[in-house]
Design a protein around this motif. Structure first.
Motif, PDB file in Angstrom:
ATOM      1  N   GLY A 144       5.853   5.151 -10.118  1.00  0.00           N
ATOM      2  CA  GLY A 144       4.440   5.232  -9.400  1.00  0.00           C
ATOM      3  C   GLY A 144       4.870   6.811  -8.649  1.00  0.00           C
ATOM      4  O   GLY A 144       5.535   7.860  -9.586  1.00  0.00           O
ATOM      5  N   CYS A 145       4.347   7.043  -7.407  1.00  0.00           N
ATOM      6  CA  CYS A 145       4.146   8.725  -7.126  1.00  0.00           C
ATOM      7  C   CYS A 145       6.327   9.514  -6.892  1.00  0.00           C
ATOM      8  O   CYS A 145       6.323   9.678  -6.481  1.00  0.00           O
ATOM      9  CB  CYS A 145       3.815   9.053  -6.456  1.00  0.00           C
ATOM     10  SG  CYS A 145       4.115   7.952  -4.515  1.00  0.00           S
ATOM     11  N   ARG A 146       6.951   8.305  -6.628  1.00  0.00           N
ATOM     12  CA  ARG A 146       8.614   9.130  -6.255  1.00  0.00           C
ATOM     13  C   ARG A 146       8.952   9.032  -5.391  1.00  0.00           C
ATOM     14  O   ARG A 146       9.874   9.999  -4.909  1.00  0.00           O
ATOM     15  CB  ARG A 146       9.249   9.610  -7.801  1.00  0.00           C
ATOM     16  CG  ARG A 146       8.949   9.198  -9.020  1.00  0.00           C
ATOM     17  CD  ARG A 146      10.548   9.544  -9.887  1.00  0.00           C
ATOM     18  NE  ARG A 146       9.915  10.988 -10.011  1.00  0.00           N
ATOM     19  CZ  ARG A 146      10.306  12.455 -10.051  1.00  0.00           C
ATOM     20  NH1 ARG A 146      11.226  11.951  -9.820  1.00  0.00           N
ATOM     21  NH2 ARG A 146      10.177  12.925 -10.009  1.00  0.00           N
ATOM     22  N   LEU A 158       0.209  -0.969   0.247  1.00  0.00           N
ATOM     23  CA  LEU A 158       0.646  -0.287  -0.265  1.00  0.00           C
ATOM     24  C   LEU A 158       0.974   0.835   0.175  1.00  0.00           C
ATOM     25  O   LEU A 158       1.569   1.209   1.022  1.00  0.00           O
ATOM     26  CB  LEU A 158      -0.736   0.042   1.466  1.00  0.00           C
ATOM     27  CG  LEU A 158      -1.700   1.295   1.350  1.00  0.00           C
ATOM     28  CD1 LEU A 158      -3.206   0.871   0.480  1.00  0.00           C
ATOM     29  CD2 LEU A 158      -2.695   1.323   2.918  1.00  0.00           C
ATOM     30  N   CYS A 159       1.282   2.225  -1.144  1.00  0.00           N
ATOM     31  CA  CYS A 159       1.134   3.194  -0.944  1.00  0.00           C
ATOM     32  C   CYS A 159       1.113   3.902  -0.681  1.00  0.00           C
ATOM     33  O   CYS A 159      -0.704   4.729  -0.793  1.00  0.00           O
ATOM     34  CB  CYS A 159       1.488   3.843  -2.462  1.00  0.00           C
ATOM     35  SG  CYS A 159       2.132   5.428  -2.243  1.00  0.00           S
ATOM     36  N   PRO A 160       0.870   5.211   0.515  1.00  0.00           N
ATOM     37  CA  PRO A 160       0.579   5.692   1.252  1.00  0.00           C
ATOM     38  C   PRO A 160       0.054   7.068   0.492  1.00  0.00           C
ATOM     39  O   PRO A 160      -1.023   7.714   1.302  1.00  0.00           O
ATOM     40  CB  PRO A 160       1.239   5.873   2.690  1.00  0.00           C
ATOM     41  CG  PRO A 160       2.551   6.417   2.348  1.00  0.00           C
ATOM     42  CD  PRO A 160       2.363   4.601   1.352  1.00  0.00           C
ATOM     43  N   TYR A 161       0.887   7.229  -0.144  1.00  0.00           N
ATOM     44  CA  TYR A 161       0.690   8.637  -1.030  1.00  0.00           C
ATOM     45  C   TYR A 161      -0.450   8.284  -2.133  1.00  0.00           C
ATOM     46  O   TYR A 161      -1.095   9.490  -2.818  1.00  0.00           O
ATOM     47  CB  TYR A 161       1.483   9.093  -1.513  1.00  0.00           C
ATOM     48  CG  TYR A 161       3.041   9.002  -0.354  1.00  0.00           C
ATOM     49  CD1 TYR A 161       2.820  11.145  -0.313  1.00  0.00           C
ATOM     50  CD2 TYR A 161       3.779   9.107  -0.074  1.00  0.00           C
ATOM     51  CE1 TYR A 161       3.606  10.950   1.487  1.00  0.00           C
ATOM     52  CE2 TYR A 161       4.542   9.495   0.705  1.00  0.00           C
ATOM     53  CZ  TYR A 161       4.249  10.270   1.372  1.00  0.00           C
ATOM     54  OH  TYR A 161       5.381  11.061   2.514  1.00  0.00           O
ATOM     55  N   CYS A 162      -0.421   7.091  -3.228  1.00  0.00           N
ATOM     56  CA  CYS A 162      -0.700   6.748  -4.114  1.00  0.00           C
ATOM     57  C   CYS A 162      -2.146   6.240  -3.209  1.00  0.00           C
ATOM     58  O   CYS A 162      -3.480   6.709  -4.633  1.00  0.00           O
ATOM     59  CB  CYS A 162      -0.530   5.808  -4.801  1.00  0.00           C
ATOM     60  SG  CYS A 162       0.859   6.313  -5.893  1.00  0.00           S
ATOM     61  N   GLY A 163      -2.754   6.148  -1.726  1.00  0.00           N
ATOM     62  CA  GLY A 163      -4.139   5.211  -1.495  1.00  0.00           C
ATOM     63  C   GLY A 163      -4.490   3.931  -2.323  1.00  0.00           C
ATOM     64  O   GLY A 163      -4.886   3.842  -1.969  1.00  0.00           O
ATOM     65  N   VAL A 169      11.100   2.992  -1.409  1.00  0.00           N
ATOM     66  CA  VAL A 169      10.647   4.264  -2.230  1.00  0.00           C
ATOM     67  C   VAL A 169       9.570   3.815  -3.613  1.00  0.00           C
ATOM     68  O   VAL A 169       9.732   2.643  -4.009  1.00  0.00           O
ATOM     69  CB  VAL A 169      11.680   5.037  -3.129  1.00  0.00           C
ATOM     70  CG1 VAL A 169      12.271   4.550  -3.914  1.00  0.00           C
ATOM     71  CG2 VAL A 169      11.330   6.329  -3.826  1.00  0.00           C
ATOM     72  N   HIS A 170       8.726   4.638  -4.471  1.00  0.00           N
ATOM     73  CA  HIS A 170       7.468   4.219  -4.823  1.00  0.00           C
ATOM     74  C   HIS A 170       8.029   4.879  -6.554  1.00  0.00           C
ATOM     75  O   HIS A 170       7.583   5.226  -7.229  1.00  0.00           O
ATOM     76  CB  HIS A 170       6.167   4.643  -4.734  1.00  0.00           C
ATOM     77  CG  HIS A 170       4.755   4.308  -5.486  1.00  0.00           C
ATOM     78  ND1 HIS A 170       3.781   4.306  -5.689  1.00  0.00           N
ATOM     79  CD2 HIS A 170       5.334   2.489  -6.079  1.00  0.00           C
ATOM     80  CE1 HIS A 170       3.361   3.652  -6.528  1.00  0.00           C
ATOM     81  NE2 HIS A 170       3.906   2.920  -7.095  1.00  0.00           N
ATOM     82  N   ALA A 171       9.244   4.248  -6.844  1.00  0.00           N
ATOM     83  CA  ALA A 171       9.494   4.174  -7.417  1.00  0.00           C
ATOM     84  C   ALA A 171       9.106   4.379  -9.109  1.00  0.00           C
ATOM     85  O   ALA A 171       9.430   5.324 -10.005  1.00  0.00           O
ATOM     86  CB  ALA A 171      11.624   3.314  -7.525  1.00  0.00           C
TER      87      ALA A 171
HETATM   88 ZN   LIG Z   1       2.913   5.926  -4.489  1.00  0.00          ZN
END
Ligand SMILES: [Zn+2]
Lengths: 1016, 130, 211
Positions: B63-65, B5-10, B59-61
């Motif tokens: 994705g949102c970086r 789960l990426c906390p930024y992309c949700g 890191v969501h490399a």
């Molecule tokens: Zn992300």
């Protein structure tokens, strides 16, 4: 080739085969016939083929014992052509098709009479467990020799020697509920979850969905179970969010409900995938499924009993008999003896009898068998011998009789007289083992359940077992369990349960089973007839007993010592029996001994399916620059730099002969040093940096100073990690006060970008700065050489005067009518202009440069020439001349270190550690071979004393080495311990062939040490 | 293959979109020049290798970086929670042991857009990454 | 003003221009539609593309003023104008991708810079570095399933969503501007690989390429 079209064991009716059509196939050179709906195994049994293989170690004749994935013996090599060869195919899972050609995997030269057989019989006495280790491992150097012959004789299958012409595919799948297995439990679960509205995938490894119901004696809703299967599949196929995948094995269960499926798309049709509508068809497909919930409805495998001679062809597991009779219309014999520890086994005898064959007797290990199936058998007049078991099968190439005796299970001994019953088939049932394989892939060890005498899956997050896999065997309970699992899985994904009415199934009263694995014999295990536990690996009960006597107590060790479960079948039939025998020998219970776990894959997966379309031209991305087509058309040889295809050199045709690389590179080097050359430098990483703190940030990530770099200026910078070691370099230009353009090495682009981000996001979030990659936006062409200015002046409106557009300046203007940023930076040491234009216009600019450059001798050059030219100047390539253990000081680049900068930039602190201050660190120097014709090998080790006894102290190594047409000599860059203080010293490079090269340590700057040429 | 789960992309994304960056909460000493060689060596080279709860930087490399933290169980590979830069874990080896809780995923609340989310979150952590 | 350098990379006169896929279509071909064609691919080259960085509130305001389109309100959001010619996509909590008809981007960047004044932001022109590939047709999502691990099921990937994700062994920005159409924003240097992959993966559905 002989022909046999009889099918003597084919029943006149029944089964799910299409009798109206015949299929011919070839097994070990003999032609046979079968029907659509057959597996290779059912067709072989129909044709009375008893021996399908020779065993691995003892070369004993072996026949088919099971009807599905658990089959240990019916392992064949498939394929009529070389390119179509497929090893290790289970005959029990291979659908029959016209022209199918198969051979035994084991048995060289043939299964009926084989060479290893003689050794096997002889060796049988002398091949204890660990035989291979003990005999062949010493001396270790001989193992390769032995192994070749053992493999050939034992026959582990072979790969094709020609390219596979078929294509394969991958699919990424997502679903709420993945149901593994489409038997009664799986179908019910899929129905429950599907009706609730969940995205469901139902997968089953067989040709048809239905699992055990396809050969079931029982009725559902007062109709044959197969009608319920059809009805259920029809409803499922109409549900929008349900996907049905037959011929698809769930092979691996990985982290976080990630399951890999192997779908065999055309393997039931022919050797190679037939084309459809003029298009190639995919032969097999790997599905990579991320499931919200997994319902494990993989069923159960029946355990055979372990008795003497239980491997002679004609011995089968009881449920396989039912499957062959009921599903395939094949009765693989005439007269049956059944040995069972439970009620379930009785079905085999009932089915056998109904097929018009004779049941000699049922040896039931229980004293008072009394279930409903027992009653049925009794009522049909079958002789039931209570409290007994088959203790030994007689016969060599086929069972001829069964020795039956009363047994004392607790005392592990024969308790009564032995009766020999003539028969050609012995069926045995020791109960069921839930198929826990997938669950245990996740690392969860199965749990022993005494009620069902088997291991059941332990909890796995997001997984629900159902039916046989859950240790539930009675059909009505299985259907219930499936609905419950499917509903629960759907609910876990947010779908409220739908109503699924329980079909009407008669509950069969079942008698209690007894725990029986190894059957006692009159003789002790070590002296009695061989009782096989793992048939594929020839592991006997005696072998396990020996292992425990030799001190192996852990089941994992017993497994490795005996090779139990090491075959391509992963011991599906034998593992639990093996554990039970180990437990008996060690005086423990099965749960105390524990079980081994399974790893993916459940059954073998073809390489094609694993690879998918990641092969050939799509194996890896090839990144192209905007000028790639020109490079191709102008004959460039390419070099892979990361994923980029960069021109390596541009060989010309001279007098009809193509230049060698050496010739081309010499010509290209001379052109740059004497006239003008051009390099496609688009692959360098480019990062657009904006923000009021951009300058401050640069000062922290580079070792040198950035405070005073003015707009219009460019600076070279070194980057270290915090351990003080150089990891990338490049130039950064000041575009405006708050705006910089950073370049990185080609290979370092992504790494540097992530590096800047990690420092910004985790250490210095207070700095206002943004980084954006613009690598692909700009195409970069380097025009370099003494004539570069003249050429540029024909194409640009930029003032090129050497006093207004100086070395390390950048300017903006038009080049060939295209807006460009031009940078006066040089990686060759010559006058150079790096032209950057938006990539879509790059080809136009590139071609214009050539249109005007001809008269100046404009020569395209590639990476090899670039390397020679930069090395002549002592310019490093990060990653080639550095390896993560080199500091800026080691490189002699003290001028690029700002020790007095106000911040503690990355790497600074480490440069004062004692280790980075050592004077005997490997330091960058130049090497000039004493013999100018020698080009030292990159990576060659450097010693100071070539007479030193081996091992010689190694003092350094060559990092870059080329021939320089300008110097007319080989030359190299190297790192040498204390090298900076050794100018003029001689070092030695001993080579593998015995030659020792001599070289002098010199400055790494071989040409124009004052840098005058680039400044003109 | 983790599902993270990426906390930024949700939302959850496949592991191939992420890069692991080692142990989380390794703070660079605030004043490197006045840090002893031993302390500096600890910061550079020494990391925990627990059997059980581990806090990791990812890191969501692709994705949102954005960088963020994961609390992961190194035996079950279960991801117990994710949290943004500058935030503290709510699940630790101690909390897990005291709660005797080995089941149930808890996740950071996911990815609602906030202005300059990364900055504000990260600013909290300045100098005190623990 | 942000004290950054703005640079119009588009030439004034008639200059030959090559899209990232010009070479690929010539070399690997561009199959025509057949009776069984279930997916169609086309390149939309030379669009104006700007990467916008900064705080959502100030960017949103400036964009409404300059482009007439605000930021998407959610992560992974994609908004478009009525004609579908201009779009803004969430890339990261502080990053958006603005795509506009080719030629508009320089003026938009200039006006955005004016509108944003002293705020901390960044605008990078990336139009030469990426191209847009469209996939359309009933099998488009099947082709995507062969290529990306991201879930493209309509329940999960609705219209108005966009993600950066792995495509085969490269990366793409994948977006769904309408029910029947998918867009892949592809990096220039990976465009040929992506194109060849799609041709191969689309063979099963008689993929066609429109120019
Ligand atoms: Zn992300």
């Amino acid at each position: 080739m002989t022909s046999n079209a009889q099918q003597p064991n084919r029943l006149s009716q029944g089964g799910r085969i299409d009798r109206s059509r015949k299929l011919s196939f070839t097994f070990n050179g003999t032609r046979y016939q079968g029907h659509p709906g057959d597996t290779l195994a059912s067709a072989l049994l129909a044709n009375g083929v008893d021996i399908v293989n020779r065993s691995f170690k003892y070369s004993r004749p072996r026949g088919i014992v099971a009807a599905g994935a658990a089959e240990p013996n019916g392992i064949v090599q498939l394929g009529s052509t070389e390119a179509g060869q497929v090893p290790n195919v289970r005959a029990t899972q291979q659908a029959l098709y016209e022209g199918l050609t198969a051979r035994s995997t084991n048995g060289w030269p043939n299964v009926q009479r084989d060479l290893m057989g003689l050794i096997g019989k002889l060796g049988g006495q002398f091949m204890p467990p660990g035989f291979y280790y003990k005999t062949f491992m010493a001396p270790a150097s001989m193992w390769l020799t032995y192994e070749k012959y053992i493999r050939k004789a034992a026959g582990l299958g072979r790969s094709p020697n020609e390219n596979d012409p078929d294509i394969y595919d991958h699919r990424h799948q997502h679903c709420d509920v993945l149901v593994v297995g489409a038997g009664p439990a799986g179908l019910s679960a899929a129905l429950a979850a599907g009706r609730a509205g969940a995205r469901v995938m139902l997968v089953d490894e067989q040709e048809e969905m239905g699992g055990s119901l396809l050969s079931s004696r029982e009725n559902i809703d007062d109709a044959p179970a197969t009608s319920w299967v059809e009805k259920t599949l029809e409803e499922l196929s109409e549900l929008e969010h349900v996907t049905l995948l037959p011929r698809t094995t769930a092979n691996g269960y990985h982290d976080h409900n990630f399951v890999t499926l192997h779908e065999r798309c055309t393997e039931h049709l022919s050797d190679l995938a037939p084309s459809a509508n003029g298009r190639r068809q995919v032969r097999a497909r790997l599905h990579r499924v991320r499931a919200g919930q997994v319902v494990l409805a993989s069923g159960a495998h029946e355990r055979p009993l372990v008795y003497g001679g239980n491997d002679v062809p004609g011995n089968m597991v009881a449920s396989a008999i039912s499957t062959y009779v009921r599903r395939y219309g094949v009765a693989p014999g005439k007269r049956l003896v059944l040995s069972t520890s439970n009620d379930h086994g009785y079905r085999a005898a009932l089915d056998w009898l109904e097929a018009g064959r004779e049941v000699a007797a049922i040896a039931d290990a229980r004293q008072n068998p009394d279930g409903e199936l027992v009653e049925q058998a009794r009522s049909k007049g079958i002789r039931i011998i209570a409290g007994s078991a088959v203790i030994e099968a007689r016969g060599e190439k086929r069972v001829s009789a069964a020795k039956v005796a009363k047994i004392d299970i607790a005392g592990f001994k024969v308790a009564g007289p032995v009766e020999e019953l003539a028969c050609d088939t012995i069926a045995s049932s020791g109960g069921f083992s839930p198929v826990v394989h997938l669950a245990s892939h996740t690392g969860s060890r199965p749990t022993w359940n005494d009620d069902i005498l088997g291991f059941v899956p332990s909890p796995v997050k997001g997984m629900t077992p159902a039916g046989g896999a859950h240790g539930v065997y009675a059909l009505d309970k299985v259907l219930e369990d499936g609905v419950a699992a499917g509903s629960a899985a759907g609910e876990a994904c947010g779908f409220s349960a739908a109503s699924v009415s329980q079909p009407n199934v008669k509950n069969l009263r079942e008698g209690a089973a007894v725990a029986l694995y190894q059957v006692p014999h009159l003789k002790a295990t070590l002296r009695g007839p061989k009782q096989f536990v793992d048939m594929q690996n020839d592991v006997s009960s005696a072998a396990i007993e020996v292992a425990t006597r030799e001190g192996f107590e852990s089941i994992e060790h017993v497994k490795r010592y005996t090779a139990l479960g090491f075959g391509t079948d992963q011991g599906k039939l034998g593992n639990i029996n093996g554990m039970a025998i180990a437990a008996r020998c060690l005086g423990r219970t099965i749960p105390e001994v524990g079980t081994t776990v399974f790893r993916p894959n459940y059954t073998p997966v073809s390489f094609g399916a694993i690879v998918g379309r990641h092969c050939g031209e799509l194996f890896d991305p090839e990144r192209y620059t905007a000028m790639h087509q020109w490079h191709v058309e102008n004959g460039a040889e390419f070099e892979d730099v990361g994923q980029w295809k960069r021109p390596w050199y541009f060989p010309r045709k001279v007098n009809g002969k193509t230049e060698t690389m050496h010739e081309a590179v010499s010509r290209e080097c001379s052109a740059v040093r004497e006239k003008v050359g051009i390099l496609d430098a688009s692959t360098l990483g480019k990062i657009d940096i904006q923000g009021p703190d951009a300058r401050e940030f640069l000062g922290r990530v580079y070792t040198n100073k950035w405070a005073k770099l003015a707009p219009g200026r460019v600076r070279y910078g070194l980057m270290c990690k915090d351990d003080g070691m150089v990891f990338d370099d490049g130039t950064t230009s000041c575009l405006a006060e708050n705006h910089f353009l950073m370049t990185t090495s080609t290979g370092g682009a992504a790494t540097v970008m992530e590096w800047l981000e990690i420092w910004h996001q985790t250490e210095w979030p207070e700095l206002d700065v943004y980084f954006n990659s613009v690598t692909d936006h700009w195409a970069t062409m380097t025009v370099t050489g003494p004539e570069a200015r003249k050429l540029m002046s024909e194409l640009t409106d930029i003032d090129l005067d050497k006093d207004s557009f100086k070395f390390m300046d950048w300017r903006e203007g038009n080049v060939a009518g295209v807006p460009a940023r031009v940078f006066r930076i040089s990686f060759t040491g010559e006058l150079a202009y790096e032209i950057n234009v938006q990539a879509n216009y790059a080809m136009h600019v590139w071609k214009k440069l050539f249109a005007h450059g001809d008269k100046y001798g404009l020569t395209p050059y590639g990476t090899e020439t670039m390397h020679v030219l930069r090395a002549e100047k002592g310019f490093i390539i990060a990653g080639q001349d550095t390896d993560g253990s080199v500091t800026p000081e080691d490189l002699g680049m003290h001028w690029a270190i700002g020790y007095d900068k106000p911040n503690s930039w990355i790497g600074k602190r480490a440069l004062t550690r004692p280790d980075t201050k050592r004077t005997d660190r490997k330091q960058m120097v130049g090497l000039k071979p004493k013999d100018p014709s020698v080009v030292l090998e990159e990576g060659a080790q450097i010693v100071f004393d070539p007479k030193h006894a081996i091992p010689m102290p190694m003092k350094g190594h060559v990092t870059s080495s080329y021939y320089s047409p300008t110097l007319q000599s080989g030359f190299a860059l190297a790192v040498v311990k204390g090298g900076h203080q050794m100018m003029g010293d001689t070092v030695y490079l001993p080579m593998a062939d015995g030659q020792v090269h001599e070289a002098e340590i010199v400055s790494p700057i071989f040409l124009d040490p004052k840098g005058e040429r680039q400044n003109v | 293959m983790f599902y993270i789960l990426c906390p930024y992309c949700g939302e959850h994304r496949e592991e191939e979109e992420f890069h692991p960056k080692g142990q989380a909460h390794i703070a660079r000493p605030a004043d490197p020049e006045n840090t002893s060689d031993d302390e500096w060596g600890d910061y550079l080279f020494f990391r925990d290798n627990p059997r059980g709860v581990h806090h990791e930087l990812w890191v969501h490399a692709v994705g949102c970086r954005k960088f963020f933290n994961i609390t992961r169980h190194t035996v079950s590979y279960e991801i117990l929670e994710v949290y943004k830069m500058g935030e503290q874990p709510s699940i630790t080896a101690e909390s897990l042991a005291s709660a005797e809780k080995s089941q149930g995923v808890q996740v950071g609340d996911g990815g609602q857009q906030t202005v300059g989310a990364s900055d504000s979150a990260a600013k909290d952590s300045r100098g005190t990454k623990v | 003003m942000s004290n950054a350098q703005q640079f119009d990379t588009r030439p004034q006169g008639e200059i030959p221009v090559e899209s990232p896929l010009a070479y690929s279509m010539q070399r690997s071909g561009a199959p025509k539609a057949k009776a069984g064609t279930k997916v169609t691919m086309r390149e939309r080259p030379f669009l104006g593309q700007l990467t916008l960085r900064g705080g959502a509130i100030v960017l949103d305001e400036a964009l409404r003023e300059v482009v007439g389109l605000g930021l998407p309100g959610e992560p992974l959001g994609l908004v478009q104008d009525q004609a579908g010619e201009r779009s803004i996509q969430w890339i990261s909590p502080d990053e958006w991708l603005l795509i506009v008809p080719g030629g508009e981007e320089f003026d938009i960047e200039r006006r955005l810079r004016e509108a944003l004044g002293d705020a901390h932001f960044a605008i990078s022109n990336v139009g030469g570095g990426q191209t847009v590939l469209e996939l359309e047709g009933e099998a488009a999502s099947e082709v995507l399933k062969k290529s990306v691990a991201y879930d493209v099921h309509p329940r999960h990937f609705s219209v108005g969503k966009g993600v950066t994700t792995v495509f085969a062994k490269a990366t793409v920005i994948l977006r769904r501007p309408s029910e029947e159409r998918w867009e892949l924003v592809v990096r220039r240097s990976f465009a040929d690989y992506t194109y060849r992959w799609l041709l191969d993966a689309g063979e099963e559905f008689d993929i066609a390429v429109e120019n």
